[in-house]
Motif scaffolding. Structure first.
Motif, mmCIF file in Angstrom:
data_model
loop_
_atom_site.group_PDB
_atom_site.id
_atom_site.type_symbol
_atom_site.label_atom_id
_atom_site.label_comp_id
_atom_site.label_asym_id
_atom_site.label_seq_id
_atom_site.Cartn_x
_atom_site.Cartn_y
_atom_site.Cartn_z
ATOM 1 N N LYS A 194 44.217 41.640 47.384
ATOM 2 C CA LYS A 194 42.765 41.745 47.315
ATOM 3 C C LYS A 194 42.164 40.657 46.422
ATOM 4 O O LYS A 194 41.065 40.162 46.688
ATOM 5 C CB LYS A 194 42.357 43.123 46.800
ATOM 6 N N ALA A 195 42.877 40.274 45.374
ATOM 7 C CA ALA A 195 42.367 39.216 44.486
ATOM 8 C C ALA A 195 42.174 37.920 45.267
ATOM 9 O O ALA A 195 41.184 37.197 45.060
ATOM 10 C CB ALA A 195 43.321 39.006 43.320
ATOM 11 N N HIS A 196 43.119 37.613 46.165
ATOM 12 C CA HIS A 196 42.949 36.400 46.955
ATOM 13 C C HIS A 196 41.794 36.547 47.933
ATOM 14 O O HIS A 196 41.016 35.604 48.140
ATOM 15 C CB HIS A 196 44.226 36.056 47.725
ATOM 16 N N GLU A 197 41.653 37.715 48.532
ATOM 17 C CA GLU A 197 40.546 37.944 49.462
ATOM 18 C C GLU A 197 39.201 37.803 48.747
ATOM 19 O O GLU A 197 38.267 37.179 49.270
ATOM 20 C CB GLU A 197 40.672 39.337 50.079
ATOM 21 N N TRP A 198 39.090 38.372 47.541
ATOM 22 C CA TRP A 198 37.826 38.293 46.792
ATOM 23 C C TRP A 198 37.526 36.852 46.383
ATOM 24 O O TRP A 198 36.373 36.429 46.359
ATOM 25 C CB TRP A 198 37.894 39.199 45.563
ATOM 26 N N TRP A 199 38.553 36.114 46.063
ATOM 27 C CA TRP A 199 38.369 34.704 45.700
ATOM 28 C C TRP A 199 37.904 33.888 46.905
ATOM 29 O O TRP A 199 36.989 33.065 46.809
ATOM 30 C CB TRP A 199 39.672 34.161 45.141
ATOM 31 N N ARG A 200 38.533 34.146 48.037
ATOM 32 C CA ARG A 200 38.199 33.375 49.242
ATOM 33 C C ARG A 200 36.803 33.712 49.754
ATOM 34 O O ARG A 200 36.033 32.827 50.133
ATOM 35 C CB ARG A 200 39.228 33.657 50.341
ATOM 36 N N LYS A 201 36.438 35.009 49.736
ATOM 37 C CA LYS A 201 35.155 35.429 50.307
ATOM 38 C C LYS A 201 33.994 35.322 49.334
ATOM 39 O O LYS A 201 32.868 34.998 49.717
ATOM 40 C CB LYS A 201 35.262 36.875 50.799
ATOM 41 N N TYR A 202 34.261 35.612 48.062
ATOM 42 C CA TYR A 202 33.153 35.737 47.107
ATOM 43 C C TYR A 202 33.240 34.754 45.927
ATOM 44 O O TYR A 202 32.366 34.776 45.056
ATOM 45 C CB TYR A 202 33.095 37.161 46.551
ATOM 46 N N GLY A 203 34.274 33.945 45.884
ATOM 47 C CA GLY A 203 34.425 33.002 44.779
ATOM 48 C C GLY A 203 34.694 33.674 43.451
ATOM 49 O O GLY A 203 34.296 33.167 42.394
ATOM 50 N N VAL A 204 35.377 34.815 43.476
ATOM 51 C CA VAL A 204 35.595 35.628 42.285
ATOM 52 C C VAL A 204 37.023 35.453 41.767
ATOM 53 O O VAL A 204 37.983 35.499 42.531
ATOM 54 C CB VAL A 204 35.357 37.126 42.613
ATOM 55 N N LYS A 205 37.144 35.257 40.477
ATOM 56 C CA LYS A 205 38.461 35.271 39.838
ATOM 57 C C LYS A 205 38.725 36.680 39.309
ATOM 58 O O LYS A 205 37.824 37.363 38.822
ATOM 59 C CB LYS A 205 38.515 34.266 38.683
ATOM 60 N N THR A 206 39.975 37.113 39.411
ATOM 61 C CA THR A 206 40.348 38.472 39.002
ATOM 62 C C THR A 206 41.334 38.406 37.839
ATOM 63 O O THR A 206 42.255 37.587 37.842
ATOM 64 C CB THR A 206 40.996 39.242 40.167
ATOM 65 N N ARG A 207 41.099 39.270 36.873
ATOM 66 C CA ARG A 207 42.020 39.393 35.749
ATOM 67 C C ARG A 207 42.447 40.850 35.639
ATOM 68 O O ARG A 207 41.594 41.748 35.585
ATOM 69 C CB ARG A 207 41.353 38.914 34.455
ATOM 70 N N VAL A 208 43.758 41.075 35.606
ATOM 71 C CA VAL A 208 44.319 42.426 35.519
ATOM 72 C C VAL A 208 45.027 42.554 34.179
ATOM 73 O O VAL A 208 45.938 41.778 33.874
ATOM 74 C CB VAL A 208 45.309 42.699 36.673
ATOM 75 N N GLY A 209 44.585 43.512 33.376
ATOM 76 C CA GLY A 209 45.199 43.733 32.074
ATOM 77 C C GLY A 209 45.761 45.144 31.969
ATOM 78 O O GLY A 209 45.174 46.099 32.473
ATOM 79 N N TYR A 210 46.898 45.280 31.314
ATOM 80 C CA TYR A 210 47.541 46.585 31.138
ATOM 81 C C TYR A 210 48.073 46.679 29.712
ATOM 82 O O TYR A 210 48.233 45.664 29.015
ATOM 83 C CB TYR A 210 48.670 46.780 32.150
ATOM 84 N N LEU A 211 48.357 47.902 29.278
ATOM 85 C CA LEU A 211 48.881 48.119 27.930
ATOM 86 C C LEU A 211 50.392 48.260 27.897
ATOM 87 O O LEU A 211 51.037 47.859 26.942
ATOM 88 C CB LEU A 211 48.243 49.370 27.314
ATOM 89 N N LYS A 212 50.958 48.837 28.957
ATOM 90 C CA LYS A 212 52.401 49.071 28.966
ATOM 91 C C LYS A 212 52.965 48.788 30.346
ATOM 92 O O LYS A 212 52.330 49.099 31.358
ATOM 93 C CB LYS A 212 52.711 50.510 28.562
ATOM 94 N N CYS A 213 54.163 48.224 30.392
ATOM 95 C CA CYS A 213 54.810 47.899 31.661
ATOM 96 C C CYS A 213 55.344 49.169 32.324
ATOM 97 O O CYS A 213 56.135 49.904 31.721
ATOM 98 C CB CYS A 213 55.953 46.909 31.437
ATOM 99 N N TRP A 214 54.933 49.406 33.554
ATOM 100 C CA TRP A 214 55.363 50.584 34.308
ATOM 101 C C TRP A 214 56.565 50.289 35.182
ATOM 102 O O TRP A 214 57.395 51.157 35.446
ATOM 103 C CB TRP A 214 54.191 51.091 35.156
ATOM 104 N N GLY A 215 56.688 49.061 35.685
ATOM 105 C CA GLY A 215 57.829 48.711 36.515
ATOM 106 C C GLY A 215 57.806 49.443 37.842
ATOM 107 O O GLY A 215 56.776 49.542 38.508
ATOM 108 N N PHE A 216 58.980 49.964 38.252
ATOM 109 C CA PHE A 216 59.073 50.684 39.512
ATOM 110 C C PHE A 216 58.753 52.174 39.351
ATOM 111 O O PHE A 216 58.041 52.766 40.145
ATOM 112 C CB PHE A 216 60.481 50.538 40.106
#
Length: 427
Positions: A194-216
């Motif tokens: 979705k981040a690539h779709e939003w960038w391509r369609k709307y010129g939006v950069k996406t940043r995803v931040g988390y506090l702890k690694c969940w893994g699998f």
């Protein structure tokens, strides 16, 4: 930016569900990607058209990489190989300026909706004109819905409904990093797509931040469930897995796999532990059930007295279960000293007192070993999850750096209004 408008989307209103996504390998096996033998059909799916443009360098390699991570067993093997190699585990954090943005938004959202303890996610769309905040959202596991699913759907709706604006950015916060394995499409893969779709369609950069690694699987990762205190000692006594297996064959011990052996061998272990959480469990006294076997053969009229004295000594031991950090050996000595100095009732014979003291020390030692092994398993699982998320981010970073940043948010000393170090469970 002074004078920014802020609008708020009600986190309780009904949200659209994220439409299921086909596996990337299936979506992109035809069309404008490099031709393979026997492929003549064209595909008009957005992601396949994207793969044929100049906007995404090395697009086929990127989609192949994503397809590998969609294959959970393949990606588990990749992480396991990293564990076996003993390579250093580098943390991947968002840079300082992005981190400050996240904490600024976190304070604003917390002020409006209060502190949220368990797994949740929220989003922000920021432009020069305004900041739109939405969430926090909690998962609904009965529906198979993760908090990131709601964030993705809400972000999609907001981007479609807003007028075009230059310099917009999407911020997605989640306590645990987006999952990399689930029955439906994994949240991490959905977000990258979705981040690539939003960038391509709307010129939006996406940043995803988390506090702890969940893994699998997060805390439910079962790779290290066979590791106990004796196994750890046995691993430490052998230099490599081959000699370890040979030595284990001479005992009744079930040998650990090469991957788990390497993880235990290479994991730094603290010389001291905080033992207080033993007392927080409802069943901590279960470690002392065997103490009653001491008086199985005593006359019936004495059993009641023995039961009362045994229960009293166990209850008195609760004061030893403090949050003080102490070494394993120090903790054992604390139990020995307690047993030696405990004053029993004169109703018990000296022989029975001696037997109860001995059995208490044995039970105390088993409890300490179990807790020590539990802490080691927690550390091994945390390290495994961290490697998993970091390997994924490194794998895709070269393809997504123009429009997507993913990383852990360092917890500042003045973390706002919530005990972030103890609130990472998914349910």
């Amino acid at each position: 930016m002074s004078g920014r408008k802020r609008s708020r989307v009600d986190g309780n209103e009904k949200e659209p569900y994220l439409e299921s996504l086909k596996p990337l390998r299936q979506r992109c096996e035809t069309g404008s990607t490099p031709e393979r033998a026997g492929q003549k059909k064209s595909c008009m799916h957005d992601t396949c058209r994207i793969a044929g443009t100049k906007q995404l360098p090395n697009s086929w390699s990127f989609f192949e990489q994503m397809s590998c991570w969609a294959d959970t067993q393949h990606s588990v093997n990749q992480v396991s190989e990293h564990l076996r190699s003993g390579r250093h585990n580098d943390d991947i954090c968002l840079d300082e300026s992005v981190t400050k943005k996240f904490w600024q938004f976190h304070r604003d959202i917390t002020e409006e909706s209060g502190a949220h303890v368990k797994q949740h996610a929220w989003g922000v769309i920021e432009s020069r004109e305004e900041v739109v905040m939405y969430g926090p959202y909690h998962p609904d596991y009965h529906k198979g819905e993760h908090s990131e699913d709601i964030i993705i759907a809400q972000t999609q709706d907001l981007l479609q409904s807003q007028s075009a604006s230059q310099g917009r950015a999407v911020y997605v916060f989640t306590v645990n990093s987006p999952c990399l394995a689930r029955n439906a499409r994994a949240c991490m893969l959905n977000l990258v797509h979705k981040a690539h779709e939003w960038w391509r369609k709307y010129g939006v950069k996406t940043r995803v931040g988390y506090l702890k690694c969940w893994g699998f699987k997060g805390t439910k990762e079962h790779l290290f469930k066979g590791v106990n205190h004796s196994q750890v000692d046995f691993v430490d006594q052998n230099q490599d897995h081959g000699s370890y297996v040979t030595a284990a064959e001479k005992t009744e011990m079930t040998p650990l796999s090469e991957v788990v052996f390497a993880a235990v061998k290479n994991s730094p272990r603290s010389a001291a532990f905080a033992w207080g959480s033993i007392a927080q469990g409802q069943d901590w006294k279960s470690h002392f059930k065997n103490m009653r076997s001491v008086f199985e053969s005593v006359p019936e009229e004495e059993k009641n007295i023995c039961t009362q004295e045994t229960d009293a000594v166990v209850e008195a031991a609760r004061v030893l279960l403090s949050d003080k950090r102490e070494s394993f050996e120090g903790y054992l000595e604390r139990g020995r000293a307690f047993a030696l100095g405990y004053a029993f009732s004169s109703r018990l014979s000296a022989a029975l007192q001696a037997q109860i003291r001995l059995r208490f020390r044995q039970c105390w030692e088993e409890m300490a070993k179990d807790r020590c092994a539990e802490l080691i398993r927690e550390k091994l699982t945390e390290d495994f999850n961290q490697r998993t998320v970091q390997l994924f981010i490194k794998d895709i970073a070269m393809f997504t750096k123009e429009y997507l940043e993913i990383g852990r948010i360092p917890i500042p000393e003045d973390a706002p209004q919530v005990d972030l170090l103890h609130t990472f469970d998914a349910d």
